[in-house]
Write a protein that holds these residues in place. Sequence first.
Motif, PDB file in Angstrom:
ATOM      1  N   GLN A 249       0.826  -1.207   0.000  1.00 58.32           N
ATOM      2  CA  GLN A 249       0.000   0.000   0.000  1.00 58.32           C
ATOM      3  C   GLN A 249       0.860   1.256   0.000  1.00 58.32           C
ATOM      4  N   ASP A 260      -9.579   0.580   2.972  1.00 53.79           N
ATOM      5  CA  ASP A 260      -9.760  -0.636   2.169  1.00 53.79           C
ATOM      6  C   ASP A 260     -11.192  -0.752   1.666  1.00 53.79           C
ATOM      7  N   GLU A 266      -8.705 -12.414   2.954  1.00 51.43           N
ATOM      8  CA  GLU A 266      -7.288 -12.237   3.289  1.00 51.43           C
ATOM      9  C   GLU A 266      -6.354 -12.165   2.098  1.00 51.43           C
ATOM     10  N   TRP A 268      -6.400 -10.551  -0.404  1.00 55.30           N
ATOM     11  CA  TRP A 268      -6.168  -9.207  -0.925  1.00 55.30           C
ATOM     12  C   TRP A 268      -5.305  -8.352  -0.013  1.00 55.30           C
ATOM     13  N   ASN A 269      -4.920  -8.874   1.158  1.00 56.20           N
ATOM     14  CA  ASN A 269      -3.967  -8.118   1.983  1.00 56.20           C
ATOM     15  C   ASN A 269      -2.698  -7.844   1.183  1.00 56.20           C
ATOM     16  N   GLU A 270      -2.302  -8.829   0.405  1.00 59.81           N
ATOM     17  CA  GLU A 270      -1.024  -8.733  -0.309  1.00 59.81           C
ATOM     18  C   GLU A 270      -1.160  -8.819  -1.823  1.00 59.81           C
ATOM     19  N   ARG A 287      -6.480  -3.711  -2.674  1.00 62.46           N
ATOM     20  CA  ARG A 287      -7.328  -3.590  -1.484  1.00 62.46           C
ATOM     21  C   ARG A 287      -7.845  -2.165  -1.272  1.00 62.46           C
ATOM     22  N   ASP A 288      -7.083  -1.167  -1.737  1.00 62.60           N
ATOM     23  CA  ASP A 288      -7.428   0.217  -1.410  1.00 62.60           C
ATOM     24  C   ASP A 288      -7.664   1.128  -2.609  1.00 62.60           C
TER      25      ASP A 288
END
Length: 386
Positions: A249, A260, A266, A268-270, A287-288
């Motif tokens: 991010q 987000d 999860e 999409w965290n990375e 994600r954002d």
Amino acid sequence: MTKQLSDLSSVRNPVETAQGLPNAHYIDPAVFDVEKHALLFAEWAGLAVAADVPEPGDAKPIEFLGMPLLLLRDKDGDVRVFQNICRHRGMILVEEPRKIEGAIRCAYHSWCYSTKGALVSTPHVGGPGHNTHESIKRDDLGLTEIRSHIWQDVVWINVSGTALPFEDANADLIARWKEFDQPMYHGGDYSKFELPVQTNWKLAVENYCESYHLPWVHPGLNSYSRLEDHYHIEKPGQYSGQGTLVYRQLKGDEGQVFPDYAGLSEKWNEAAEYVALYPNVLLGVHRDHAFAIILQPIATDRTVEHVHLYYPAKETDPAMRSKNTALWKLVFEEDIFVVQGMQKGRHAPYFDGGRFSPVMDSPTHCFHDWVAGRVEAYRAQQKAAE
Ligand code: FES
Ligand SMILES: [Fe+2]
């Protein structure tokens, strides 16, 4: 020498033995025209974004492959696409982006249309002082509406009217990115830009599909998102692209981040994914934020890339939005010399379409296979109609 126009069989081979599309698909106006019908008019193509016409009454004329179109948000807030011409003598209706107050009035003889396309007035059509005539049936003379659909804020059009409904034609990607089917907000004036490029629109698709070029063309990106952190995404006949497993991010001066999308899993965290939805839209999700690039084909060797960035919240930090735009702009600008260089390369008469790395280039091959298949089917159809 160069392959026969009709010889697309080697393009459709498995990636290990396939050749790329023949030069004619990049430099020959006759093939450009075939692809216009077979790929861009017959399928759901990206025209614009709904954010181009944010308010009811907002109208924007757009020329799409020579076709004068009008993007319009009607008085009830629905986005529509019409042929931008009057049903009387075919005069262009709207020349510049503007707000329609009341009706769309033709500047020639003042026929007027509602924002939903209905013909509502025809002054003196039956002679001076007679605003009706029995042979002029207003119900039959509304603006010609082009089939359209909004998804991920992109305004998709199907000019031929024959494609499957958008949600059926693209069910697979819609399902893959279901988690991103939630409100998204255009970042505003500093979250859009245009890149005119001297290349065929397909080369922009082909370059976007693959991560193979990252280490050399995008050294900045590659410093944290390396070749081995990427995976291919392929849905033959529909889309292809790539994903990364190490999305980082953007952080503001005080370590702040964009909000987000709600309730993402999860993965999409990375992860982040970049997909070319055939024919002409390049999409990215994180994600954002998300982005959409509409490729506007102008000529065999000219394309305009319209880039738009979106966020999951209405209010985000403007400085961070600008920074994010600048980062992506740099990445997309880094790609220009290769898509232009490949375009120049298509004038080399002994070029045979090239070969693909069976491991690294399969998303690009997936696109070529689709192009060749659609063009072959179109030619067969034309022949049958002769
Ligand atoms: S051409 Fe539009 S009113 Fe005549
Ligand atoms: Fe690139």
